[in-house]
Write an enzyme that holds these catalytic residues in place. Structure first.
Site, PDB file in Angstrom:
ATOM      1  N   THR A   1      48.818 106.190  24.660  1.00 45.92           N
ATOM      2  CA  THR A   1      49.456 105.547  25.815  1.00 45.92           C
ATOM      3  C   THR A   1      49.500 104.028  25.664  1.00 45.92           C
ATOM      4  O   THR A   1      50.500 103.407  25.988  1.00 45.92           O
ATOM      5  CB  THR A   1      48.720 105.890  27.130  1.00 45.92           C
ATOM      6  OG1 THR A   1      47.352 105.536  26.980  1.00 45.92           O
ATOM      7  CG2 THR A   1      48.828 107.365  27.470  1.00 45.92           C
ATOM      8  N   VAL A   2      48.428 103.438  25.149  1.00 49.45           N
ATOM      9  CA  VAL A   2      48.406 101.974  25.007  1.00 49.45           C
ATOM     10  C   VAL A   2      49.376 101.520  23.915  1.00 49.45           C
ATOM     11  O   VAL A   2      50.152 100.575  24.110  1.00 49.45           O
ATOM     12  CB  VAL A   2      46.974 101.471  24.695  1.00 49.45           C
ATOM     13  CG1 VAL A   2      46.979  99.967  24.452  1.00 49.45           C
ATOM     14  CG2 VAL A   2      46.025 101.814  25.836  1.00 49.45           C
TER      15      VAL A   2
ATOM     16  N   GLU B   1      40.838  90.747  22.971  1.00 46.54           N
ATOM     17  CA  GLU B   1      40.824  90.685  24.439  1.00 46.54           C
ATOM     18  C   GLU B   1      40.817  92.095  25.035  1.00 46.54           C
ATOM     19  O   GLU B   1      40.159  92.349  26.058  1.00 46.54           O
ATOM     20  CB  GLU B   1      42.064  89.917  24.929  1.00 46.54           C
ATOM     21  CG  GLU B   1      42.137  89.683  26.415  1.00 46.54           C
ATOM     22  CD  GLU B   1      41.024  88.782  26.924  1.00 46.54           C
ATOM     23  OE1 GLU B   1      41.026  87.593  26.626  1.00 46.54           O
ATOM     24  OE2 GLU B   1      40.126  89.293  27.626  1.00 46.54           O
TER      25      GLU B   1
ATOM     26  N   ILE C   1      41.545  92.315  32.861  1.00 48.12           N
ATOM     27  CA  ILE C   1      40.841  91.056  33.147  1.00 48.12           C
ATOM     28  C   ILE C   1      40.772  90.266  31.840  1.00 48.12           C
ATOM     29  O   ILE C   1      40.177  90.745  30.891  1.00 48.12           O
ATOM     30  CB  ILE C   1      39.383  91.316  33.604  1.00 48.12           C
ATOM     31  CG1 ILE C   1      39.339  92.346  34.723  1.00 48.12           C
ATOM     32  CG2 ILE C   1      38.715  90.017  33.986  1.00 48.12           C
ATOM     33  CD1 ILE C   1      37.916  92.822  35.035  1.00 48.12           C
TER      34      ILE C   1
ATOM     35  N   GLU D   1      36.703 111.533  29.556  1.00 55.18           N
ATOM     36  CA  GLU D   1      36.884 112.218  28.280  1.00 55.18           C
ATOM     37  C   GLU D   1      36.238 113.599  28.324  1.00 55.18           C
ATOM     38  O   GLU D   1      35.326 113.840  29.113  1.00 55.18           O
ATOM     39  CB  GLU D   1      36.214 111.412  27.155  1.00 55.18           C
ATOM     40  CG  GLU D   1      36.648 109.979  27.044  1.00 55.18           C
ATOM     41  CD  GLU D   1      38.040 109.829  26.451  1.00 55.18           C
ATOM     42  OE1 GLU D   1      38.457 110.719  25.673  1.00 55.18           O
ATOM     43  OE2 GLU D   1      38.729 108.855  26.788  1.00 55.18           O
TER      44      GLU D   1
ATOM     45  N   ASP E   1      29.596 102.986  26.145  1.00 57.68           N
ATOM     46  CA  ASP E   1      30.821 102.182  26.206  1.00 57.68           C
ATOM     47  C   ASP E   1      30.549 100.833  26.881  1.00 57.68           C
ATOM     48  O   ASP E   1      30.967  99.779  26.381  1.00 57.68           O
ATOM     49  CB  ASP E   1      31.886 102.975  26.985  1.00 57.68           C
ATOM     50  CG  ASP E   1      33.146 102.177  27.232  1.00 57.68           C
ATOM     51  OD1 ASP E   1      33.938 102.017  26.281  1.00 57.68           O
ATOM     52  OD2 ASP E   1      33.339 101.700  28.366  1.00 57.68           O
TER      53      ASP E   1
ATOM     54  N   LYS F   1      30.669  96.781  25.272  1.00 57.57           N
ATOM     55  CA  LYS F   1      31.341  95.629  25.883  1.00 57.57           C
ATOM     56  C   LYS F   1      30.339  94.518  26.201  1.00 57.57           C
ATOM     57  O   LYS F   1      30.610  93.339  25.998  1.00 57.57           O
ATOM     58  CB  LYS F   1      32.068  96.081  27.149  1.00 57.57           C
ATOM     59  CG  LYS F   1      33.193  97.086  26.844  1.00 57.57           C
ATOM     60  CD  LYS F   1      33.696  97.752  28.123  1.00 57.57           C
ATOM     61  CE  LYS F   1      34.741  98.825  27.827  1.00 57.57           C
ATOM     62  NZ  LYS F   1      34.986  99.674  29.025  1.00 57.57           N
TER      63      LYS F   1
ATOM     64  N   VAL G   1      37.496  94.577  25.939  1.00 58.55           N
ATOM     65  CA  VAL G   1      36.665  94.527  27.150  1.00 58.55           C
ATOM     66  C   VAL G   1      37.558  94.355  28.380  1.00 58.55           C
ATOM     67  O   VAL G   1      38.255  93.351  28.507  1.00 58.55           O
ATOM     68  CB  VAL G   1      35.654  93.352  27.094  1.00 58.55           C
ATOM     69  CG1 VAL G   1      34.756  93.374  28.329  1.00 58.55           C
ATOM     70  CG2 VAL G   1      34.825  93.401  25.821  1.00 58.55           C
TER      71      VAL G   1
END
Lengths: 432, 432
Positions: free
Chosen positions: A14-15, A131, A138, A192, A203, A207, A134
């Site tokens: 999707t990204v 970028e 934002i 998931e 996860d 970050k 994380v």
């Protein structure tokens, strides 16, 4: 004449698909913000035949994404394959070595191998943008690495995992159990099928390790993060927290303790009337503290095609505008290796929930343990009896040490009237 | 070998003195983040004899700050004099024309003359940094101009004036009247002796005009901002808002309406459970919305020596790292002049408080006006009678048009039982 930037995208989930769509459909908009033309030359993904909502006509398909690193005319590789090892790592390292800049959303890779990648990046003088690793929606890497770069930060903390925050929010709203909400979230695609990376805090720890390194001018130290997930949180805890004026949030916290670094991911109680307590559902938030500056907090969606592609593309616009920042925002020679401070070095107040048999003397036993360990009780709440004869007892403490709490809990577990492992949650009162 | 950057600082109030202190005392830290040496060559301020907490030995004192623009070896001028006209404007324009980069905290100057300055900056190819002009402790210029640059933003909104937010917060906590809190704030130095820039919304409008221009790729249009301050808000409104589940905040809002731009500064009701509602005291917050991205919000201290110098120094570090962005983040040739959309084009729900004589038929008169204008009432609250025989009546509406509300209010004012000007506050329900 406008410069043309040739791009390859590895990974078309999707990204990747959204990133491709914006680069192709919004080329005028991106050009207005960079004076550059963007040209996707090559793409790669696991399956060529999978139905995707993007038109890949004229774009070279690369079967093995690692081969992208060898295509001569590519300036920037966008790595959206994921995973700390395997092809993603191979591709990133090879592309950098071949003089290509890299943009990635791969937090596991950066957290685990970031220091080596940083060295490669400096050696080959390319840009490495992460970028999107994380909190996609934002721009927190930019905020900490550039926007707040003049401050000696003392603490960073945040809600870094949307799945956990979603589960805790729904728990509070519906009173459902963790397992039931998780199952629903999996059905809806919010979690998931193997949820452990999310719900066990890994996860968030990835970050946090990245943010800490930038904030405290130190190499990334992922293995130095204490990690605890949210599986032990029960709806009872959410209720008690509400009654006491708090919310339960899974926070990643990094701070300087003396000359050392303390990093932890752990469910915490936060006062309901501070902004981070109002971060609900899948939203993320990250705060940084420094003397003088006070608190600077950013809030937004942490995951999904829109927020993550926004972060990828902001790195691409930085590349096109020649805006470069060293890997961790500090010259490599100036990074300071900081000893990891154990959890036991912390102090603060705590929330403890014990499940006990409702018999005479049980409260006396509990409070005696605290007295012996020098822990001062702030509040004690007891609820109605369960069918099995046990009751939940909640104790909150005044300022004490993590060590005294751990020792007390070890004693609690020896008491015959205490059933189950106690739930211990630190109460975090952040500065304004 | 590290590059040396020669700096002049014009204005040595709290921000100027703190900026000077950090550049001189934290030179190693700043060098680690930029590989540059920073050297303050010259300073200027109104009074040379004023006692300041900084050691200016070896720094050239310039009596008339405008002369700084003529000093040959200066690379960057930090302008902290303030004011949209006069010496600050002269200095900035002359420095740019002489090929020097400029960093400023001067929102009035940027809001009023920014477009001309932007042209000068492009012509002379220098950097112009104004991160400190909006919400010092929040790197919001960088966030919108770089971090979210790939998004077509549809709306930005924020709490842009700390003084107003402080007054509204204290009003809610203590029930005191506006005038009393303002007087206290002036005594404590939180509010200027002439408070009109703050409490009448002008300061927030300056900041909004700057943010809108970046967000919507359009020249700055300060005169196109509708501005309303907080003088008409009474403790009764705060109480009613709380009862209805809202907070009252002075918001600056910029949004695209069709092809036009709507910009307004106005007190609004916001639902208590969204993050911006929890922004209290002197804190600022700014949110940006786009399809795909959702909401991205930043929060922090907006003023004071620490937060403002943090923003000034982040611009300085950008300069030292050669990170350049065009004035509004969009190539000048690509800026779009957008027609200003009047307030009357808005729609939404509203809060109205009327002070009426408590006589038979008064509520029927009020509701008849709304019926005639097609406004649907959501809630009606009436409180106990004042000694003068009047009562406050609050009406909230379902979705309607600003125009219908304005027309209704004009009718209300004609009713003989209505005393005082009604207080009208839009209810803003922001997307997540």
């Amino acid at each position: 004449m406008a410069r043309t930037i040739n791009i390859a995208i590895a990974g078309l989930g999707t990204v990747g698909a959204e990133t491709y769509r914006i680069i192709t459909e919004e080329s005028d908009f991106l050009k207005a913000r960079s004076s550059a033309n963007f040209n996707v030359v090559a793409v790669s993904a696991k399956s060529k035949d999978k139905k995707r909502d993007v038109d890949l006509t004229g774009v070279e398909w690369i079967a093995d994404c690692r081969d992208i690193a060898d295509i001569d005319n590519i300036d920037v590789v966008i790595e959206l394959v994921g995973g700390s090892e395997g092809v993603a790592k191979d591709l990133v390292e090879k592309a950098i070595t071949n003089g290509k800049s890299v943009i990635t959303a791969n937090k596991a890779l950066v957290a685990t191998h970031g220091n080596n990648i940083g060295e490669l990046v400096a050696k080959h003088d390319v840009m490495f943008g992460y970028e999107a690793a994380v909190a996609g929606g934002i721009p927190i890497i930019k905020t900490i690495r550039e926007g707040l770069a003049s401050n000696r930060l003392s603490k960073i903390y945040g809600i870094l995992n949307g799945t956990c925050n979603y589960i805790l929010s729904v728990m509070r709203e519906t009173g459902q159990e963790f397992e039931d909400i998780l199952a629903d979230a999996q059905r809806l695609g919010y979690a998931e099928s193997d949820p452990s990376f999310d719900v066990d805090g890994v996860d968030a720890a990835h970050k946090l390790a990245i943010l800490s390194a930038i904030a405290f001018q130190t190499p990334i130290n992922f293995s130095g993060v204490y990690v605890e997930g949210i599986r032990l949180i029960s709806p009872i805890d959410i209720d008690f927290a509400t009654e006491l004026g708090y919310r339960i949030k899974l926070l990643g916290i990094g701070e300087l303790l003396g000359n050392g670094l303390q990093q932890r991911v752990r469910p915490c109680l936060v006062p309901v009337n501070i902004p981070i307590a109002q971060v609900e559902d899948v939203f993320n938030a990250v705060a940084a503290e420094a003397e003088g500056l006070g608190t600077s907090l950013s809030y937004g969606r942490g995951a999904g095609a829109g927020p993550t592609s926004s972060a990828v593309l902001s790195d691409l616009l930085d590349f096109a505008n020649n805006r470069r920042t060293s890997f961790l925002g500090t010259a490599d020679s100036e990074l300071v290796v900081r000893p990891i401070q154990e959890l036991q070095k912390l102090s603060g107040s705590y929330y403890l929930r014990l499940q006990v048999y409702d018999r005479p003397g049980v409260l006396a036993d509990l409070t005696a343990v605290f007295r012996d360990k020098g822990v001062s009780v702030e509040a004690l709440l007891q609820r109605g009896r369960n069918p099995d004869g046990t009751v939940p007892v909640v104790l909150t403490t005044h300022e004490t040490s993590e060590e005294a709490i751990q020792k007390s809990v070890a004693e609690f577990e020896k008491l015959e009237n205490v059933v189950e492992k106690p739930c211990i949650l630190p109460i975090e009162n952040f500065a304004g």
